[in-house]
Enzyme design. Structure first.
Site, PDB file in Angstrom:
ATOM      1  N   HIS A 217       0.818  -1.217   0.000  1.00 45.91           N
ATOM      2  CA  HIS A 217       0.000   0.000   0.000  1.00 45.91           C
ATOM      3  C   HIS A 217       0.848   1.262   0.000  1.00 45.91           C
ATOM      4  CE1 HIS A 217      -3.288  -2.810   0.678  1.00 45.91           C
ATOM      5  NE2 HIS A 217      -3.973  -1.899   0.021  1.00 45.91           N
ATOM      6  N   GLU A 464     -11.113 -10.845  -4.352  1.00 45.63           N
ATOM      7  CA  GLU A 464      -9.671 -10.734  -4.146  1.00 45.63           C
ATOM      8  C   GLU A 464      -9.092 -11.927  -3.394  1.00 45.63           C
ATOM      9  OE1 GLU A 464      -8.950  -6.904  -2.382  1.00 45.63           O
ATOM     10  OE2 GLU A 464     -10.617  -7.073  -1.008  1.00 45.63           O
ATOM     11  N   ASP A 488      -4.658  -8.248  -4.280  1.00 53.29           N
ATOM     12  CA  ASP A 488      -4.803  -9.317  -3.291  1.00 53.29           C
ATOM     13  C   ASP A 488      -5.049 -10.659  -3.954  1.00 53.29           C
ATOM     14  OD1 ASP A 488      -4.346  -8.304  -0.702  1.00 53.29           O
ATOM     15  OD2 ASP A 488      -6.165  -7.116  -0.874  1.00 53.29           O
ATOM     16  N   CYS A 535     -10.166  -3.254 -10.122  1.00 54.73           N
ATOM     17  CA  CYS A 535      -9.658  -2.046  -9.469  1.00 54.73           C
ATOM     18  C   CYS A 535      -8.265  -2.251  -8.874  1.00 54.73           C
ATOM     19  CB  CYS A 535     -10.633  -1.555  -8.407  1.00 54.73           C
ATOM     20  SG  CYS A 535     -10.859  -2.725  -7.059  1.00 54.73           S
TER      21      CYS A 535
HETATM   22  C1  PEP Z   1      -6.714  -5.059  -4.503  1.00 56.10           C
HETATM   23  O1  PEP Z   1      -6.458  -5.899  -3.626  1.00 56.10           O
HETATM   24  O2  PEP Z   1      -6.446  -5.237  -5.709  1.00 56.10           O
HETATM   25  C2  PEP Z   1      -7.325  -3.780  -4.152  1.00 56.10           C
HETATM   26  C3  PEP Z   1      -7.721  -2.934  -5.074  1.00 56.10           C
HETATM   27  O3  PEP Z   1      -7.410  -3.465  -2.824  1.00 56.10           O
HETATM   28  P1  PEP Z   1      -6.148  -2.998  -1.962  1.00 56.10           P
HETATM   29  O4  PEP Z   1      -5.007  -2.765  -2.888  1.00 56.10           O
HETATM   30  O5  PEP Z   1      -6.528  -1.762  -1.240  1.00 56.10           O
HETATM   31  O6  PEP Z   1      -5.948  -4.165  -1.052  1.00 56.10           O
HETATM   32 MG    MG Z   2      -7.320  -5.652  -1.676  1.00 58.21          MG
END
Ligand code: PEP
Ligand code: MG
Length: 614
Positions: A217, A464, A488, A535
């Site tokens: 992140h 995910e 994920d 996403c």
């Molecule tokens: C993902 O896991 O692809 C996602 C968009 O959520 P995050 O990156 O916030 O875990």
């Molecule tokens: Mg995620």
């Protein structure tokens, strides 16, 4: 490791140009002076003070030093008679360090010569001195580093209590706005995602961290800032020195320290080229995203804060596909945002999007996104043995029913101001689905009883976890849409910690298992007549655009800065031609090679050549 040792050796014998290798997470070239920041001190304000404020800033430093001297003097005076003699001697050491010219004198230099604010100047000097302590032979002297850190900590606290820096720049002022100052790049061992967020409008033009994976992140927030960044550079914060000139090659994941004039010239050229490229792409902002064969594609934005919605709109996003609401929950000293505060934040984003849809994901705390200020590394070592498999996302929300309903009410209330969609992260069990829908029904009922306005919101699940992809028909029965979180999905399919640079080479979005789960999810969602979007970071990576279009995907959500280049890809893709190739790519042992071959063949065919697809 071997490369790191060599680099360190070279750096210690004679200071000469050397390279550090890491993972490229945010494209482009940054050139600037290194600012080393200890992971525990990234929250210290970093800004430049104007010429006329330099003396006042030095005064803040002096006032803080005097206050700490008084504090230490009082502590020493009030020591109980039975206190061990070492305690008084320790306070003497602290007083000595406080008055030593290598601390305060040199800190003044940072303020006078570099125009750093006092807190920043003090932490910069601490980094310089901490290194000297680390290199000392004598163990007793080496251990004095901790004392120095305590003294600096006291001074920082005194400054926070003292006269406020009313001359801190307004948000939005960046290094390049300070003509005459050298551009700066931040170098740290690790930065927690929430701390990274505070750099969104900071003076830094690039980032380097020792740890982290491409989709950690911290890397995601760095990418959202659209400035070059390299993570997982292992020893970078140890071998780069305060104030070194560095080049960050965010495309290759290379950091060049003390570059030669010729290298610098080459990178300055590349920097100009990439800026020109961006300007050219920005012209596509208002062009609708339609493939060569006329398929309309929805390009949405991922945001972390309500203020990002403005940037999303400017970049040409046709909505927000992922609002990571957890960033509202972080670094608050354990106190969570209440319903009204959250409602205001969601409403701000919804209003900023002027009627375009805003998909708000319920809080995804846990794994490498802790509530309190903690880097992924600290988290890994101090908390759950494997936080990515622990109490995160919907699991955490369901374990805090009061907090969860509060968030659901806040999101529902924002729906009275625009088009809101609700997204649930990390669903894996039917029981989680049912409990979530129950909590939502209860939140609606509470709002109705309280006479609060809200409208119908679509509810979606993030796919995910492989379990969710494999039981998609069941999930689809309960939700209006799904959004694939590939970051994920890759982590959990391949059992690779997305934040761990040691296994970053195995974190492979091209893995046949990942692609087949992805393609199956898109196909099944369409068959059930439900919307599906991606996403995760794959959606903003042009290397996957054709393949995702070919799989039938028509909705992509990404950082606003990536929209233009993905749109360019969409405009140049004939989705129908590609569609026939999906099975071949999916069944290839190495889909990346297969995909490249298909792309080449189709491009040649498009130019009129008759290169057969291998
Ligand atoms: C993902 O896991 O692809 C996602 C968009 O959520 P995050 O990156 O916030 O875990
Ligand atoms: Mg995620």
């Amino acid at each position: 490791m071997y490369q790191c040792e060599l680099a360190r050796l070279a750096a210690s014998i004679v200071r000469m140009s050397f390279q550090v290798f890491g993972l490229p997470v945010s494209r482009g070239v940054a050139i600037g002076r290194a600012v080393l920041v200890a992971s525990s001190r990234v929250d210290v304000a970093h800004y430049f003070v104007k010429d006329e404020r330099v003396d006042a800033e030095i005064d803040r430093l002096r006032v803080a030093r005097d206050a700490v001297a008084t504090e230490l003097g009082a502590l020493q005076r009030d020591l109980p008679t039975e206190a061990p003699a070492e305690l008084s001697a320790l306070l003497d050491v602290h007083l000595m360090l406080l008055h030593d010219d290598t601390l305060t004198g040199a800190t003044k230099q940072w303020i006078r010569e570099r125009h750093y604010n006092a807190e920043w100047a003090l932490s910069a000097q601490l980094e310089v001195l901490a290194r000297q302590f680390d290199e000392m032979e004598d163990e007793y002297l080496r251990e004095r580093k901790a004392d120095l850190e305590q003294v600096v900590e006291r001074m920082l606290r005194a400054m926070a209590r003292g006269p406020a820096s009313s001359y801190a720049p307004a948000p939005g002022v960046r290094a390049r706005d300070f003509a005459g100052e050298d551009p700066l790049v931040l170098v740290a061992n690790d930065i927690a995602p929430a701390d990274m967020l505070q750099f969104k409008r900071s003076v830094f033009t690039g980032f380097i961290t020792d740890v982290g994976g491409k989709t950690s992140h911290t890397a995601i927030v760095a990418r959202s800032m659209d400035i070059p960044a390299v993570v997982g550079a292992r020893e970078a914060s140890r071998i780069i020195r305060q104030d070194d000139w560095v080049v960050i090659d965010g495309d290759a994941g290379i950091v060049i320290v003390d570059p030669s004039a010729i290298v610098l010239e080459e990178y300055r050229f590349r920097q100009r080229q990439s800026e020109l490229g961006r300007e050219r792409l920005a012209r596509l902002r208002h062009t609708p995203a339609v493939t060569l064969d006329g398929e309309k594609v929805e390009l949405l934005a991922n945001i972390e804060m309500p203020s990002d919605a403005v940037v999303a709109l400017e970049a040409g996003a046709v909505g927000v596909g992922l609002f990571r609401s957890e960033f509202l929950f972080m670094n608050r000293g354990g106190e969570l945002p209440g319903e009204d505060e959250q409602f205001e934040a969601y409403r701000a984003a919804v209003e900023a999007m002027k009627g375009l849809p805003v998909t708000i994901r319920t809080v995804d705390i846990g794994a490498d996104k802790p509530l309190d200020r903690m880097s992924a590394n600290e988290l890994r070592h101090e908390h759950a043995l494997n936080p990515a498999l622990g109490l995160r996302a919907i699991r955490w929300s369901l374990s805090e029913p009061g907090m969860f309903r509060q968030q659901l009410r806040a999101i529902l209330r924002a729906s009275a101001y625009g088009k809101v969609k609700l997204l649930i992260p990390m669903v894996a069990h039917l029981s989680e689905v049912l409990h979530t829908l129950e909590a939502l029904a209860r939140a609606k009922q509470q709002l109705t009883e309280a006479g609060r306005a809200f409208t119908a919101v679509q509810v979606g699940a993030m796919i995910e976890v492989p379990a969710a992809a494999l039981m998609l028909p069941t999930i689809l029965r309960h939700f209006d849409f799904v959004s694939v979180g590939t970051n994920d999905l890759i982590q959990y399919t391949l059992a690779i910690d997305r934040a761990d640079e040691a296994v970053a080479h195995l974190y492979d979005p091209w893995h046949p298992a990942v692609l087949s789960l992805l393609s199956q999810t898109i196909r099944q969602a369409h068959a059930a007549g439900k919307d599906v979007s991606v996403c995760g970071e794959m959606a903003g990576d042009p290397a996957f655009t054709e393949l995702l279009l070919a799989m039938g995907l028509r909705s992509f959500s990404m950082h606003p800065s990536q929209i233009a280049s993905i749109k360019q890809r969409v405009l140049l893709t004939d989705a129908k031609r590609w569609a026939g190739q999906v099975e071949k790519v999916l069944s290839a042992d190495d889909p990346e090679v297969r995909c490249a071959a298909v792309a080449l063949a189709l491009a040649s065919a498009q130019r009129g050549a008759s290169l057969p697809v291998a």
